[in-house]
Each structure stands twice: as structure tokens, then as C-alpha cells.
Write an enzyme that holds these catalytic residues in place. Structure first.
Site, PDB file in Angstrom:
ATOM      1  N   TYR A  40      20.025  44.966 -25.963  1.00  6.12           N
ATOM      2  CA  TYR A  40      19.570  46.367 -26.073  1.00  6.12           C
ATOM      3  C   TYR A  40      18.949  46.904 -24.804  1.00  6.12           C
ATOM      4  O   TYR A  40      18.487  48.032 -24.777  1.00  6.12           O
ATOM      5  CB  TYR A  40      18.616  46.543 -27.255  1.00  6.12           C
ATOM      6  CG  TYR A  40      17.412  45.611 -27.275  1.00  6.12           C
ATOM      7  CD1 TYR A  40      16.339  45.821 -26.427  1.00  6.12           C
ATOM      8  CD2 TYR A  40      17.367  44.523 -28.138  1.00  6.12           C
ATOM      9  CE1 TYR A  40      15.247  44.970 -26.438  1.00  6.12           C
ATOM     10  CE2 TYR A  40      16.282  43.659 -28.160  1.00  6.12           C
ATOM     11  CZ  TYR A  40      15.226  43.894 -27.311  1.00  6.12           C
ATOM     12  OH  TYR A  40      14.150  43.052 -27.315  1.00  6.12           O
ATOM     13  N   LYS A  41      18.899  46.107 -23.746  1.00  5.89           N
ATOM     14  CA  LYS A  41      18.341  46.596 -22.480  1.00  5.89           C
ATOM     15  C   LYS A  41      19.478  47.182 -21.639  1.00  5.89           C
ATOM     16  O   LYS A  41      20.018  48.217 -21.984  1.00  5.89           O
ATOM     17  CB  LYS A  41      17.587  45.464 -21.795  1.00  5.89           C
ATOM     18  CG  LYS A  41      16.326  45.084 -22.577  1.00  5.89           C
ATOM     19  CD  LYS A  41      15.611  43.870 -22.034  1.00  5.89           C
ATOM     20  CE  LYS A  41      14.335  43.633 -22.824  1.00  5.89           C
ATOM     21  NZ  LYS A  41      13.884  42.239 -22.761  1.00  5.89           N
ATOM     22  N   ARG A  54       5.802  50.623 -14.971  1.00  8.52           N
ATOM     23  CA  ARG A  54       7.102  49.982 -14.774  1.00  8.52           C
ATOM     24  C   ARG A  54       8.236  51.011 -14.849  1.00  8.52           C
ATOM     25  O   ARG A  54       8.294  51.805 -15.782  1.00  8.52           O
ATOM     26  CB  ARG A  54       7.282  48.906 -15.843  1.00  8.52           C
ATOM     27  CG  ARG A  54       8.478  48.021 -15.631  1.00  8.52           C
ATOM     28  CD  ARG A  54       8.485  46.895 -16.631  1.00  8.52           C
ATOM     29  NE  ARG A  54       8.771  47.357 -17.986  1.00  8.52           N
ATOM     30  CZ  ARG A  54       9.316  46.605 -18.935  1.00  8.52           C
ATOM     31  NH1 ARG A  54       9.604  45.340 -18.680  1.00  8.52           N
ATOM     32  NH2 ARG A  54       9.546  47.097 -20.130  1.00  8.52           N
TER      33      ARG A  54
HETATM   34  C1  LIG Z   1      13.103  41.803 -23.822  1.00 10.16           C
HETATM   35  C2  LIG Z   1      12.886  40.344 -23.705  1.00 10.16           C
HETATM   36  C3  LIG Z   1      12.940  39.531 -24.831  1.00 10.16           C
HETATM   37  C4  LIG Z   1      13.149  40.152 -26.170  1.00 10.16           C
HETATM   38  O1  LIG Z   1      13.207  39.262 -27.206  1.00 10.16           O
HETATM   39  P1  LIG Z   1      13.540  39.771 -28.676  1.00 10.16           P
HETATM   40  O2  LIG Z   1      13.777  38.554 -29.423  1.00 10.16           O
HETATM   41  O3  LIG Z   1      14.726  40.689 -28.563  1.00 10.16           O
HETATM   42  O4  LIG Z   1      12.375  40.569 -29.150  1.00 10.16           O
HETATM   43  C5  LIG Z   1      12.771  38.163 -24.653  1.00 10.16           C
HETATM   44  N1  LIG Z   1      12.560  37.636 -23.437  1.00 10.16           N
HETATM   45  C6  LIG Z   1      12.500  38.415 -22.325  1.00 10.16           C
HETATM   46  C7  LIG Z   1      12.275  37.793 -20.992  1.00 10.16           C
HETATM   47  C8  LIG Z   1      12.643  39.788 -22.438  1.00 10.16           C
HETATM   48  O5  LIG Z   1      12.560  40.552 -21.360  1.00 10.16           O
END
Ligand SMILES: *Cc1c(COP(=O)(O)O)cnc(C)c1O
Length: 428
Positions: A226-227, A387
Site C-alpha cells: 500500500y505504499k 517526513r
Molecule cells: C509500513 C511498514 C510496515 C507495515 O507493516 P503492516 O503489517 O502493513 O502494518 C512494516 N515494516 C516497515 C519497515 C514499514 O515501513
């Protein structure tokens, strides 16, 4: 020489990737610098998700597991992500969340480390203390289970702590707070030289910077949908395993989707071949379909130079932001927390400020410049962070200009000190 708005306009007009922005639905009067936290909505997603719900679910019903390709979607979508991170065909699946996938691969890595000639010496999983908290929490829980300790050191000091007591090195490729990027190949090589395995989190790398998991000889990797991949809130994450380990692992979350023959409905778990054994249960098909649309933008970018071209633009965007902040926002106590060296920079820029970072971000959001705030604090010894993520698929150079202009105005007018910007929200 200072940079003008006109020059930024010229950069946009010369940007061969500029047309990709039309693939996305970006709200008017918004500069969205948070694609590293939640990517924007691709225009095609609405129709695709509507089709999945209305036709594939509504009309196709259970037949759609076969006829609409639902059942094979973790592998099909995984193969599209694979191209962005240097994985081969059928080495990567889209599934579950990053946290859950990390649990699986870290479990696998710790198990595998038991077969190392150094296993009697193993005491640690090694990571860095500003790693994303969920990664640290998952590691803490597995360390407790396996009688290991999670050793956390400063971002710069990881190499110095790599020795034969380390079973697994667990790192996030691009740091979520600072945007600092490790050299994956060299860190992995150092880990291997002391007999440790390397687990990489690509949450801030996949779709943002070129990644070559196989060239780096990484052992395990996970990443986020989702990023930068624009799969929508809660999109499936992904998991990759070096093909030399992929058949060695027994799921800590053994479920029927990772079974060799799920529709035999046998009583005994028997893992599927390869990375498919990293699946657990039924996938979120509607989210999966949105993630698949998100990946289409990268297919479109492929014809324009792919990840290398995106990387070049991303560096130009972050360089421009840094330069404009230095030129136009001096005297307001801002520091640049992101490495200036290109080889050490992800696709974001973080500004540090001793106080007021949260309120400044809120004031910027009120002006349509969306970044986010990441708290520092005593437990990490890090400063508070403003950020800003720069997604080269849809951010332009004039966006960067506008963001810095708004930041300058927020600081000059002291607008951020208004009471309304101090209210802390649950999600920052
Ligand atoms: C965004 C992110 C997550 C997200 O984990 P979810 O299980 O989707 O909540 C995990 N690790 C890192 C390094 C992130 O940047």
C-alpha cells in the site's frame, strides 16, 4: 545559484515520466508527499474493483476462484512485484501483511540458522534501533520463542556487530524515519561472511528504488503493497525467499493455502513447493485486485525506462527539495535527516526539528501539502521528524517548489503555532 519556479516548470516539461501522473486520481490543490505511507488511487482501480465486486463476486460467485483467477492471484500478482525487486518468476507471492510475512520469514531464517556450523554460538537476531517498530516487535516475539536476544544497534554500527553470534541480520532497506538506505549486497555479504542470514524489509524500497534481491544474494525479503505500489489501504504485502531456501521451511502459520494439495482436504499438513508454502489462508481478493491495478503503472513505466528512470527522477526530486529547503527555509531550526549521498538515500526526505514538528506538518496539511510526522523520543534517541515522500510516478518538480513555498510560509507566519495544529490525532 538559486532555483526559481520557472526552472522547476522547465524540469517538468522535460520530464519523460510526467505523463504517468495521468494514471492517478490526485485531489485538486494537493501536493501529496505521503506515497511512502499510503500510495494514491490509480484511476483504473475503481472500475476494476467494481468489476470484481459486481461481476466476479456478484455473478461469478464461487466459480470465480477458477474463472476469474482468484485462486492463483498471490502468484500472479507476486510475479509482477518480482520484476521490481530482482526476483525471478515464481519466487515471490503477494499475501497477508508485512508484519505477518516478516513473522514467517524470520521464523524460517531462525530455523535455517540452526543448520549453520556456527549455530552453537548463535545468540542474536541483529537489527538497528530505528527500524520500524513492528519489525522489532515481531523479532522480539520470535527471539523469546527461540531463546535468542534481539540486539539493536545504531543504524551506522550494524557491520561492527556482525559476528558469529548473530544468527540472523534483519534490516529494513530504506529506513522509514530518515530515508537512509543500506547497500543490500554489501550488508548481505558481510552477514554471510560470519555465517548469518539476511532478512530484508522492502517496505520503503519496492517501487521506490531499484532492488535486486538475487544479485544481492539476500536470503529472505518482505515488503508492503500500500505504499509505493499503490495497492490501497491494507493491500496484500509480499514475501520472497531465495530459491535455495524456499523448500526448506515449515510454516509457523501452516494453513491450507500453503498446502501442496489444498483441495484434497487431507488431515496432514504437507507444504506446497517453493514460495507458495508461505501462504496461509484465504486472500483478500478485492484488495488483491486493487494491488494488481497499482502494479500496472509500473508496467507503463517499463516502456519509459522502468525503475532506473524512476530512480533518476526520484533523486532529482529529493535533490531539488533539499536544495530549496536550504535556500528558502533557513533560520527556522530545520535539519536534513536524510543522507545527501545518493547511494544512501531512498525516495523521501526527512527534516528534523527540536520542537513543533507535529504542528508544522499539521499546518502544511491544512494548506494541502500532505506529509507526515514521525515521533523521535527517548527510547530511540532520535529527533522528531517531518517526513516527505517523493513518488516519481506522480510527483513533479513544481509540486516540490509548491511544497517548499508552503513550508516557508508556515514557518514565516508562525501559523503552525495556532492551537488547532497541536491536537494530536491517533494516526500521525
Ligand atoms: C509500513 C511498514 C510496515 C507495515 O507493516 P503492516 O503489517 O502493513 O502494518 C512494516 N515494516 C516497515 C519497515 C514499514 O515501513
Amino acid at each position: 545559484m538559486t532555483i526559481s519556479l520557472k526552472e522547476c516548470q522547465l524540469m517538468d516539461s522535460q520530464d519523460t515520466l510526467a505523463g504517468l501522473r495521468d494514471l492517478f486520481d490526485i485531489p485538486e490543490n494537493t501536493v501529496y508527499l505521503d506515497g511512502n505511507s499510503l500510495g494514491v488511487l490509480p484511476k483504473a482501480t475503481l472500475n476494476r474493483v467494481t468489476d470484481v465486486v459486481k461481476n466476479e463476486w456478484g455473478q461469478g460467485l464461487i466459480r470465480s476462484w477458477n474463472s476469474a483467477g482468484w485462486f492463483a492471484s498471490p502468484q500472479r500478482v507476486g510475479n509482477k512485484i518480482a520484476k521490481l525487486v530482482g526476483a525471478y518468476e515464481n519466487e515471490l507471492v503477494a499475501t497477508d501483511s508485512t508484519s505477518i510475512n516478516l513473522y514467517k520469514v524470520l521464523f524460517a531464517a531462525i530455523q535455517k540458522a540452526k543448520t549453520s556450523p556456527y549455530s552453537a554460538q548463535h545468540r542474536y537476531v541483529l537489527s538497528e534501533k530505528s527500524n520500524f517498530p513492528t519489525d522489532l516487535y515481531i523479532a522480539q516475539s520470535l527471539c523469546a520463542q527461540f531463546g535468542l536476544e534481539l540486539k539493536l544497534v545504531h543504524w551506522n554500527d550494524v557491520q561492527a556487530h556482525l559476528n558469529s553470534e548473530v544468527a540472523v541480520l534483519m534490516l529494513t532497506h530504506v529506513n522509514y524515519r530518515t530515508g537512509a538506505m543500506y547497500d543490500m549486497a554489501s550488508m548481505t555479504e558481510k552477514a554471510h561472511s560470519v555465517g548469518a542470514l539476511a532478512v530484508w524489509d522492502l517496505a520503503h524500497s519496492a517501487g521506490a528504488v531499484p532492488v535486486d534481491l538475487n544479485a544481492a544474494q539476500a536470503d529472505y525479503a518482505v515488503g508492503c503493497g500500500y505504499k509505493y505500489l499503490n495497492g490501497g489501504p491494507g493491500a496484500p504485502a509480499f514475501v520472497w525467499v531465495n530459491s535455495s531456501h524456499a523448500n526448506e521451511f515449515h510454516q509457523p502459520l501452516a494453513g491450507w493455502w500453503g498446502h501442496a494439495t489444498p483441495f484434497q482436504f487431507t488431515t496432514q499438513y504437507e507444504p506446497a513447493a517453493g514460495v507458495s508454502r508461505y501462504l496461509c489462508g484465504t486472500q483478500a481478493i478485492i484488495n488483491m485486485s486493487a494491488l494488481e491495478v497499482g502494479l500496472e503503472a509500473f508496467e507503463a513505466a517499463q516502456a519509459l525506462g522502468g525503475m532506473d528512470a524512476l530512480r533518476k527522477k526520484s533523486l532529482a526530486l529529493t535533490d531539488l527539495f533539499i536544495q530549496l529547503v536550504n535556500e528558502r527555509c533557513t533560520g527556522f531550526g530545520l535539519g536534513i535527516a536524510t543522507p545527501l549521498e545518493h547511494s544512501m538515500r531512498g525516495s523521501q526526505v526527512c527534516l528534523s526539528r527540536e520542537t513543533g514538528a507535529y504542528a508544522i506538518v499539521q499546518a502544511l496539511i491544512a494548506r494541502g501539502v500532505i506529509g507526515d510526522f514521525r515521533a523521535g523520543g527517548a527510547s530511540t534517541g532520535e529527533p522528531d521528524i517531518l517526513r516527505f515522500g517523493f513518488t516519481p510516478l506522480y510527483i513533479g518538480f513544481v509540486d516540490v517548489w509548491n511544497a517548499v513555498e508552503q513550508l516557508k510560509q508556515v514557518l514565516e507566519t508562525n501559523e503552525w503555532q495556532a492551537e488547532q495544529f497541536k491536537q494530536a490525532h491517533a494516526v500521525t
